[in-house]
Scaffold this active site. Structure first.
Site, PDB file in Angstrom:
ATOM      1  N   CYS A  87       0.877  -1.162   0.000  1.00  0.00           N
ATOM      2  CA  CYS A  87       0.000   0.000   0.000  1.00  0.00           C
ATOM      3  C   CYS A  87       0.916   1.215   0.000  1.00  0.00           C
ATOM      4  CB  CYS A  87      -0.889  -0.017   1.233  1.00  0.00           C
ATOM      5  SG  CYS A  87      -2.270   1.113   1.119  1.00  0.00           S
ATOM      6  N   CYS A 117      -4.199  -1.141  -2.048  1.00  0.00           N
ATOM      7  CA  CYS A 117      -4.752   0.185  -2.323  1.00  0.00           C
ATOM      8  C   CYS A 117      -4.597   0.460  -3.810  1.00  0.00           C
ATOM      9  CB  CYS A 117      -4.106   1.272  -1.470  1.00  0.00           C
ATOM     10  SG  CYS A 117      -2.456   1.802  -1.932  1.00  0.00           S
ATOM     11  N   CYS A 135       6.032  -1.001  -9.625  1.00  0.00           N
ATOM     12  CA  CYS A 135       6.657  -1.705  -8.501  1.00  0.00           C
ATOM     13  C   CYS A 135       8.086  -2.096  -8.858  1.00  0.00           C
ATOM     14  CB  CYS A 135       5.870  -2.976  -8.170  1.00  0.00           C
ATOM     15  SG  CYS A 135       4.226  -2.669  -7.521  1.00  0.00           S
TER      16      CYS A 135
END
Length: 178
Positions: A15, A91, A99
């Site tokens: 998140c 989220c 990422c």
């Protein structure tokens, strides 16, 4: 394919702030994972502290809080980090971010839930948002931990994980973020 029936699986919940939703998920899996999972959480822009209401709700429902801390996902991208088997974004903002590259390409899915820290209203209404997040994560993790890992191929497992992320309380991942 490795024998998944006896493995200990590493699971990372992501998140953006790593102060509430991912922390709650980490704690729930730690306790409810039946000793088959190692749970971690991190954020792209960690707040640096666990939200006090998240910690309080976990304690009130007898989930572990020892060692929980808000940390960067960079801790899990290094050569000495545990290799993840599963990565779940919880989220929508984190789902839309780029990422790090995770070693061994873990199976990933989006399990978005509303941000309880953004809840408004009375103190009780705001606390109920955290309790609802806990309920949603417990339900999803319960389904996840019951999956027959040893009998599912990667594609089937991925499909099941995406279905779990669409269960009650799901938010839609925004992928239009810069």
């Amino acid at each position: 394919m490795p024998d998944r029936s006896r493995r200990l699986f590493n699971v990372l919940f992501l998140c953006t702030g790593n102060s509430a939703r991912s922390i709650i998920a980490e704690s729930v899996l730690r306790q409810d994972g039946g000793g088959r999972f190692r749970a971690f959480s991190a954020g792209s822009r960690p707040r640096g502290e666990v939200h006090p209401t998240a910690r309080g709700v976990l304690e009130n429902f007898h989930y572990p809080t020892e060692g929980l801390r808000s940390k960067s996902w960079d801790e899990f991208a290094g050569a000495d980090a545990p290799v993840m088997d599963f990565v779940f974004t919880v989220c929508d903002q984190a789902a839309g971010e780029t990422c790090p590259l995770w070693p061994r390409q873990p199976i990933s899915a989006h399990w978005g839930v509303p941000d309880p820290a953004a809840a408004t209203g009375t103190g009780l209404e705001r606390e109920m948002a955290f309790i609802d997040t806990l309920r949603i994560m417990r339900n999803r993790i319960s389904v996840f931990t019951a999956l027959p890992m040893a009998t599912l191929n990667r594609a089937s497992l991925t499909a099941r994980l995406h279905q779990i992320g669409q269960s009650q309380g799901a938010t839609s991942a925004r992928t239009d973020m810069a």
